[in-house]
Scaffold this motif. Structure first.
Motif, PDB file in Angstrom:
ATOM      1  N   LEU A 695       0.293  15.924  -6.983  1.00 31.29           N
ATOM      2  CA  LEU A 695       1.551  15.191  -7.010  1.00 31.29           C
ATOM      3  C   LEU A 695       2.073  15.048  -8.436  1.00 31.29           C
ATOM      4  O   LEU A 695       3.276  15.228  -8.699  1.00 31.29           O
ATOM      5  N   MET A 696       1.179  14.763  -9.378  1.00 29.43           N
ATOM      6  CA  MET A 696       1.613  14.603 -10.761  1.00 29.43           C
ATOM      7  C   MET A 696       2.076  15.929 -11.365  1.00 29.43           C
ATOM      8  O   MET A 696       3.021  15.965 -12.170  1.00 29.43           O
ATOM      9  N   LEU A 697       1.436  17.023 -10.979  1.00 26.02           N
ATOM     10  CA  LEU A 697       1.882  18.334 -11.462  1.00 26.02           C
ATOM     11  C   LEU A 697       3.273  18.660 -10.946  1.00 26.02           C
ATOM     12  O   LEU A 697       4.111  19.224 -11.665  1.00 26.02           O
ATOM     13  N   LEU A 698       3.542  18.304  -9.700  1.00 24.10           N
ATOM     14  CA  LEU A 698       4.864  18.574  -9.121  1.00 24.10           C
ATOM     15  C   LEU A 698       5.932  17.667  -9.735  1.00 24.10           C
ATOM     16  O   LEU A 698       7.073  18.097  -9.931  1.00 24.10           O
ATOM     17  N   LEU A 699       5.563  16.429 -10.037  1.00 19.69           N
ATOM     18  CA  LEU A 699       6.538  15.501 -10.612  1.00 19.69           C
ATOM     19  C   LEU A 699       6.841  15.812 -12.076  1.00 19.69           C
ATOM     20  O   LEU A 699       7.940  15.527 -12.568  1.00 19.69           O
ATOM     21  N   GLY A 700       5.880  16.372 -12.782  1.00 23.71           N
ATOM     22  CA  GLY A 700       6.113  16.745 -14.174  1.00 23.71           C
ATOM     23  C   GLY A 700       6.470  15.546 -15.042  1.00 23.71           C
ATOM     24  O   GLY A 700       5.843  14.488 -14.994  1.00 23.71           O
ATOM     25  N   GLU A 701       7.535  15.713 -15.840  1.00 25.08           N
ATOM     26  CA  GLU A 701       7.939  14.652 -16.766  1.00 25.08           C
ATOM     27  C   GLU A 701       8.428  13.398 -16.043  1.00 25.08           C
ATOM     28  O   GLU A 701       8.453  12.312 -16.634  1.00 25.08           O
ATOM     29  N   ALA A 702       8.790  13.552 -14.764  1.00 26.70           N
ATOM     30  CA  ALA A 702       9.259  12.385 -14.006  1.00 26.70           C
ATOM     31  C   ALA A 702       8.158  11.349 -13.818  1.00 26.70           C
ATOM     32  O   ALA A 702       8.435  10.187 -13.508  1.00 26.70           O
ATOM     33  N   ASN A 703       6.880  11.769 -13.975  1.00 28.44           N
ATOM     34  CA  ASN A 703       5.771  10.821 -13.836  1.00 28.44           C
ATOM     35  C   ASN A 703       5.949   9.593 -14.716  1.00 28.44           C
ATOM     36  O   ASN A 703       5.540   8.497 -14.339  1.00 28.44           O
ATOM     37  N   TRP A 704       6.543   9.782 -15.899  1.00 30.60           N
ATOM     38  CA  TRP A 704       6.533   8.735 -16.908  1.00 30.60           C
ATOM     39  C   TRP A 704       7.809   7.893 -16.922  1.00 30.60           C
ATOM     40  O   TRP A 704       7.946   7.014 -17.774  1.00 30.60           O
ATOM     41  N   TRP A 705       8.723   8.138 -15.999  1.00 34.34           N
ATOM     42  CA  TRP A 705       9.984   7.389 -15.989  1.00 34.34           C
ATOM     43  C   TRP A 705       9.713   5.909 -15.702  1.00 34.34           C
ATOM     44  O   TRP A 705       8.932   5.583 -14.822  1.00 34.34           O
ATOM     45  N   PRO A 706      10.332   5.009 -16.455  1.00 38.69           N
ATOM     46  CA  PRO A 706      11.337   5.200 -17.507  1.00 38.69           C
ATOM     47  C   PRO A 706      10.760   5.131 -18.930  1.00 38.69           C
ATOM     48  O   PRO A 706      11.508   4.931 -19.880  1.00 38.69           O
ATOM     49  N   SER A 707       9.418   5.238 -19.089  1.00 36.61           N
ATOM     50  CA  SER A 707       8.817   5.127 -20.414  1.00 36.61           C
ATOM     51  C   SER A 707       9.276   6.271 -21.316  1.00 36.61           C
ATOM     52  O   SER A 707       9.215   7.437 -20.937  1.00 36.61           O
ATOM     53  N   ARG A 708       9.713   5.944 -22.504  1.00 41.10           N
ATOM     54  CA  ARG A 708      10.160   6.967 -23.441  1.00 41.10           C
ATOM     55  C   ARG A 708       9.011   7.485 -24.295  1.00 41.10           C
ATOM     56  O   ARG A 708       9.054   8.606 -24.781  1.00 41.10           O
ATOM     57  N   ALA A 709       7.991   6.666 -24.466  1.00 41.78           N
ATOM     58  CA  ALA A 709       6.880   7.069 -25.326  1.00 41.78           C
ATOM     59  C   ALA A 709       6.166   8.290 -24.776  1.00 41.78           C
ATOM     60  O   ALA A 709       5.757   9.178 -25.517  1.00 41.78           O
ATOM     61  N   THR A 710       6.029   8.365 -23.454  1.00 47.72           N
ATOM     62  CA  THR A 710       5.319   9.490 -22.846  1.00 47.72           C
ATOM     63  C   THR A 710       6.246  10.583 -22.373  1.00 47.72           C
ATOM     64  O   THR A 710       5.799  11.670 -22.027  1.00 47.72           O
ATOM     65  N   ARG A 711       7.551  10.351 -22.363  1.00 50.76           N
ATOM     66  CA  ARG A 711       8.485  11.364 -21.884  1.00 50.76           C
ATOM     67  C   ARG A 711       9.187  12.072 -23.041  1.00 50.76           C
ATOM     68  O   ARG A 711      10.277  12.598 -22.898  1.00 50.76           O
ATOM     69  N   ARG A 712       8.523  12.100 -24.192  1.00 49.27           N
ATOM     70  CA  ARG A 712       9.146  12.751 -25.325  1.00 49.27           C
ATOM     71  C   ARG A 712       9.130  14.263 -25.125  1.00 49.27           C
ATOM     72  O   ARG A 712       8.263  14.807 -24.432  1.00 49.27           O
TER      73      ARG A 712
END
Length: 727
Positions: A695-712
């Motif tokens: 599930l996390m592989l499919l979600l990709g960067e969306a996993n970290w929404w709305p955190s900006r620290a991990t979605r850089r």
């Protein structure tokens, strides 16, 4: 490195003996305070639930409440021929005379013969509250034993609520001792395999045991606010051994990783601080999640669940405290020795490499085909959950107790001779004293109509009135099992038709129905009404704790979905196994065709809390890799690889503890142990290894929404990124 977790670890590592002595004093203080204050057991009033509870309160106000009752059964001894009535009556007179002299006895009824004249029964009513009788029943059992010895041609036995309760407590104690014999050695062996060191394997076990001891003392103190229903120690042992070892295991594994990575360049104290900054934080979050999840059981408004919640909350928080204080001190004391032993552990290092290869092999198809892996694993879990649609939830009655209890074998013989004693309905009416005759007349009419229209009613009705003439009670015998469809239909007919028809015209009265059938019907209904509230609170707790820990709304929603999937799959397997007969021989039980009313709620709450252990630890490693600059895909695979070994080891420990409870004689404890063992297996080896990474592989960067620290922004992710193994 300045957060409270690290500061506590730093202080303990720098002053290890002070921390160790402080911990031992804390454990001694907790236990000593608990012993000094004593435990406050739940009273009869604490168990009152629903209409049955309301009726019992009305009866108690009029002095008509149930009293502890023992019955002495006299039959011919096996192989001696028909019952000698003269000798049986002589034995009954002897018992009656002996019992009347006991200070514990309130009254002794006249002997009653069964319909076939093969048995004689003597009813002995004890003083005190109904649920307190087992504390004083030994004196009665001793007199019965003496009469039995004096009449070898007779089978003289005693049974009743007090003697059965005493037998259940004794069997539970024996079972708990057996679980310790099973769980402790297996846990120690597992830790030896993980660490390859006797000292390092003993540390988690000792910390867990000291946390359990301290928690027992604290729970005794807490029982003065939340009365103990007799299950608190069971829960403390069940949860304490699991989380206590797991939290220490998480910390120890990370300390070893940091020590190996430092290669001797850091002091032992510095390595301990690094472990506290990473795994220490994960342990705190996990522990808080388990404690808060367990606390939702207080919403059940039930003394048994309150007792369970108290035990779980206390032992979890104490386990967290031990991992943050005394564990760093022990690591500091044992650091140099552990380093030397680690250098000599070549076979164990090879085993770890094998574990890394296994993890890589499992993650390879997950990385290559995440959508297919997610679909197949989710469908498999949903298939396991399908039996939930046919779940039959009942309160486990006295009839379901193990026949390893001698009193239960006597109970079977008593019910065979006197089937009218199986259950009863009690209609309680409260009105003005000058209407006592009117109420009594209406209840007599009710008894006549019930006998004529309800085939489940049998025996002779009994009508009693309180001394102040304000409370009247009608007893109707129901010679059926309390959980049988006939008994339930009879209760429904009584409450919805017969009672309103007979008493509906009497204004200004309070009417309620209780009895064994009502008790065992109202309790599951109460739990079913509370279940949505508690599950809703659990979902909210899971979401809030995950968002707080990882600053991600998406991961909060993922946590809810995965926990529900795991819980329903486990409950489905429980239904499949225990509502049927196909594994009775393997698990040593007799199917009741139902699931205990407390089991689903207990499973949901405890599983939601324990699932956070693995979720927090795994996602912490993934987030750590992401913050270090790895793309999300690589971070997921790296985090899974680096945490797989410790999650597997922790799961083995938990499954061992829970599975040992599946070997207990008490059917409800057996169901709880089985369901939790299965739940941990599914959560650790399916949810966290297949479903979560897919599930996390499919979600990709969306996993970290709305955190900006991990979605850089990061470099593009390649489809063939291999899983990273840390051996």
């Amino acid at each position: 490195m300045t957060n409270p977790t690290v500061r506590m670890a730093r202080h303990s590592a720098r002053h290890p003996w002070r921390a160790l002595i402080g911990w031992l004093l804390f454990v001694a203080l907790c236990l000593g305070t608990g012993i000094a204050l004593g435990s406050r057991p739940a009273t009869t009033e604490d168990y009152r639930i629903g209409e049955a509870g309301r009726a019992e309160a009305l009866a108690a106000e009029g002095g008509l409440q149930q009293k502890p009752l023992e019955r002495v059964l006299i039959q011919a001894a096996p192989g001696t021929g028909p019952l000698d009535r003269a000798e049986a009556e002589a034995a009954a007179r002897d018992i009656g005379a002996r019992m009347r002299k006991l200070p514990e006895v309130l009254s002794v009824a006249e002997p009653v013969a069964d319909a076939e004249h093969t048995a004689l029964r003597l009813d002995v009513t004890m003083k005190g509250a109904e649920f307190e009788g087992k504390q004083h029943v030994d004196a009665l059992l001793a007199q019965t034993a003496e009469v039995r010895a004096a009449h070898p041609r007779l089978l003289v036995e005693e049974v009743g609520g007090p003697s059965i309760g005493k037998g259940v407590d004794e069997l539970r104690g024996e079972d708990l001792s057996r679980t310790e014999v099973i769980a402790l050695p297996v846990t120690l062996i597992t830790l030896l395999v993980v660490f390859g060191s006797v000292v390092m394997a003993v540390v988690p076990l000792l910390l867990a045991l000291t946390a359990i001891v301290a928690s027992v003392g604290l729970s005794m103190t807490a029982s003065h606010v939340f009365p103990d229903a007799g299950v608190g120690t069971n829960v403390i042992l069940l949860i304490g051994l699991a989380v206590g070892v797991d939290y220490t295991l998480f910390h120890l594994k990370r300390e070893r990783e940091e020590r190996a990575r430092a290669g001797g360049r850091l002091t032992t104290q510095a390595v301990v601080e690094l472990a506290a900054a990473t795994s220490g934080r994960a342990v705190v979050v996990s522990g808080l999640a388990v404690a808060v999840s367990s606390a939702t059981l207080y919403l059940a408004d039930d003394v048994i669940f309150s007792s369970i919640a108290t035990g779980a909350v206390v032992v979890t928080l104490v386990a967290v405290l031990s991992s943050l204080t005394v564990l760093p001190a022990l690591l500091a004391l044992l650091g140099e020795r552990a380093e030397r032993r680690r250098a000599r552990r070549k076979p164990v290092r090879g085993a770890r490499r094998a574990g890394g290869r296994i993890t890589a092999a499992v993650l390879r198809p997950v990385a290559a085909h995440p959508a297919a892996t997610l679909a197949v694993s989710t469908l498999a879990l949903l298939a396991l959950a399908l039996p939930v649609l046919n779940v039959n939830i009942t309160e486990m009655s006295r009839e379901t107790h193990s026949r390893a209890i001698p009193a239960m074998r006597t109970y079977d013989r008593l019910m065979a001779a006197y089937p009218e004693l199986k259950a009863m309905h009690q209609v309680v009416v409260r009105a003005d004293a000058d209407r006592a005759d009117e109420v009594a007349g209406a209840l007599r009419a009710l008894a006549e109509r019930a006998a004529a229209e309800d085939p489940a009613i049998g025996g002779t009705p009994v009508l009693r009135t309180s001394a102040d003439h304000r409370t009247t009670l009608l007893e109707l015998a129901v010679p059926r099992s309390v959980n049988s469809p006939e008994a339930r239909a009879s209760l429904e007919r009584l409450r919805t038709d017969l009672v309103p028809g007979a008493l509906g015209a009497l204004d200004g009265t309070e009417v309620a129905v209780t009895g064994e059938v009502a008790r065992y019907a109202d309790y599951p209904d109460h739990q079913k009404r509370k279940l949505p509230l508690i599950v809703g609170a659990l979902l909210l707790v899971t979401f809030v704790m995950t968002v707080w820990a990882f600053r991600s709304v998406v991961l909060g929603l993922v946590g809810i979905v995965l926990n529900l999937l795991s819980a329903f799959a486990s409950l489905g397997l429980l239904v499949l196994v225990f509502q049927n007969e196909w594994v009775e021989g393997i698990l040593d039980f007799t199917s009741t065709g139902s699931i205990g009313s407390r089991v689903p709620l207990f499973l949901f709450v405890i599983l939601f809390g324990l699932s956070m252990d693995y979720q927090v630890f795994v996602i912490s490693r993934i987030r750590e890799a992401r913050l270090a600059g790895a793309p999300t895909r690589q971070a997921v695979l790296q985090g899974l690889s680096s945490s797989a070994g410790v999650v597997t080891s922790a799961a083995v420990v938990m499954v061992t503890v829970f599975a040992s409870f599946a070997a207990l004689h008490l059917i409800e404890m057996k169901q709880i142990g089985f369901s939790l063992a299965v739940a941990v297996l599914l959560d650790a080896f399916v949810i966290r290894v297949l479903v979560l990474p897919s599930l996390m592989l499919l979600l990709g960067e969306a996993n970290w929404w709305p955190s900006r620290a991990t979605r850089r922004p990061s470099e593009p992710e390649r489809a063939d990124t291999p899983p990273v193994s840390v051996g």
